[in-house]
Design an enzyme around this catalytic site. Structure first.
Site, PDB file in Angstrom:
ATOM      1  CG  HIS A   1       2.765  -6.406  -4.211  1.00  0.00           C
ATOM      2  ND1 HIS A   1       2.088  -5.935  -3.121  1.00  0.00           N
ATOM      3  CD2 HIS A   1       3.459  -5.362  -4.704  1.00  0.00           C
ATOM      4  CE1 HIS A   1       2.353  -4.649  -2.947  1.00  0.00           C
ATOM      5  NE2 HIS A   1       3.182  -4.283  -3.896  1.00  0.00           N
TER       6      HIS A   1
ATOM      7  N   GLY B   1       0.855  -1.173   0.000  1.00  0.00           N
ATOM      8  CA  GLY B   1       0.000   0.000   0.000  1.00  0.00           C
ATOM      9  C   GLY B   1       0.888   1.219   0.000  1.00  0.00           C
TER      10      GLY B   1
ATOM     11  CB  CYS C   1       5.325  -3.693  -1.296  1.00  0.00           C
ATOM     12  SG  CYS C   1       5.796  -2.396  -2.444  1.00  0.00           S
TER      13      CYS C   1
ATOM     14  CD  GLU D   1       0.490  -8.983  -1.903  1.00  0.00           C
ATOM     15  OE1 GLU D   1       1.516  -9.685  -1.811  1.00  0.00           O
ATOM     16  OE2 GLU D   1       0.521  -7.734  -1.915  1.00  0.00           O
TER      17      GLU D   1
HETATM   18  N1  GLN Z   1       5.800   3.106  -2.483  1.00  0.00           N
HETATM   19  C1  GLN Z   1       5.009   2.556  -1.424  1.00  0.00           C
HETATM   20  C2  GLN Z   1       5.465   3.057  -0.053  1.00  0.00           C
HETATM   21  O1  GLN Z   1       6.326   3.843   0.048  1.00  0.00           O
HETATM   22  C3  GLN Z   1       5.007   1.047  -1.426  1.00  0.00           C
HETATM   23  C4  GLN Z   1       4.298   0.533  -2.653  1.00  0.00           C
HETATM   24  C5  GLN Z   1       3.633  -0.792  -2.462  1.00  0.00           C
HETATM   25  O2  GLN Z   1       3.365  -1.258  -1.354  1.00  0.00           O
HETATM   26  N2  GLN Z   1       3.265  -1.389  -3.566  1.00  0.00           N
HETATM   27  O3  GLN Z   1       4.927   2.654   0.931  1.00  0.00           O
END
Ligand code: GLN
EC number: 4.3.3.6
Length: 199
Positions: A178, A51, A83, A180
């Protein structure tokens, strides 16, 4: 659901919560969204979804979750971060927004949005020796990389150019990508193995 299915949570403040719940459910876990300390107290392991880490950070403080999560990590609860979840789990975050905090626990430094604008989302097949064959089909979306790994953490996977994208430390697991969203279940299965071993 079998009586011995481990009860695990997905931190459900922001991000791709539903996808993680689906993978964990497919693997036989009793997987629930976790937003409150009382819900955290009920689970034996926690997934931190992808996220936006700065939003997950702000909401975790707003919801009174930061300290309870930190305490559970310190007490040995298995946690898997993808992530933004990896960013939340890292001891040190580079290129965070002003004032950005994280849970910490994983002895690594992670750089946010490390692939830049030109190449911020891509897919590749990744060898992960700890998981064996076949390679992992990894989806990177504005992903972080692990810039340095402390003595307590181990590298599970790197890109061909050497950038580290999966790490592990005891009960803590983190991936820049990811699983998932691609039907890749082996990281979640590894997390659930840790949960079963500790609960
Ligand atoms: N760029 C996002 C962050 O800094 C991470 C992106 C992702 O979870 N797909 O949290």
């Amino acid at each position: 659901m079998a009586g011995n299915a481990p009860k695990v949570g997905v931190l459900a403040l922001q991000g791709d919560v539903r996808e993680h719940l689906a993978v964990l459910g497919a693997l036989g876990a009793d997987a629930v969204p976790v937003r409150r300390p009382s819900e955290l107290a009920e689970v034996a392991g926690l997934v931190l979804p992808g996220g936006e880490s700065s939003v997950i950070d702000k909401l975790s403080r707003l919801f009174g979750m930061r300290e309870p999560v930190r305490e559970r990590i310190a007490a040995g609860m298995p946690v898997y971060g993808t992530c933004a979840g990896l960013i939340m789990l890292a001891d040190s975050v580079l290129d965070g927004i002003a004032g950005q905090q994280n849970f910490g626990g994983l002895d690594v430094a992670v750089r946010r949005n490390a692939f830049g604008n030109q190449n911020d989302s891509f897919e590749t097949d990744l060898d992960v020796p700890a998981l064996g064959e076949p390679p992992v089909h990894a989806v990177f979306i504005r992903a972080p990389v692990v810039e340095s790994v402390g003595a307590n953490a181990t590298v599970l996977a790197s890109l061909p150019d050497g950038r580290i994208v999966a790490v592990e430390q005891g009960n803590l697991l983190g991936t820049s990508f990811h699983p998932e969203v691609t039907g890749e279940h082996r990281f979640h299965a590894r997390f659930l193995d840790r949960v079963r071993a500790t609960s």
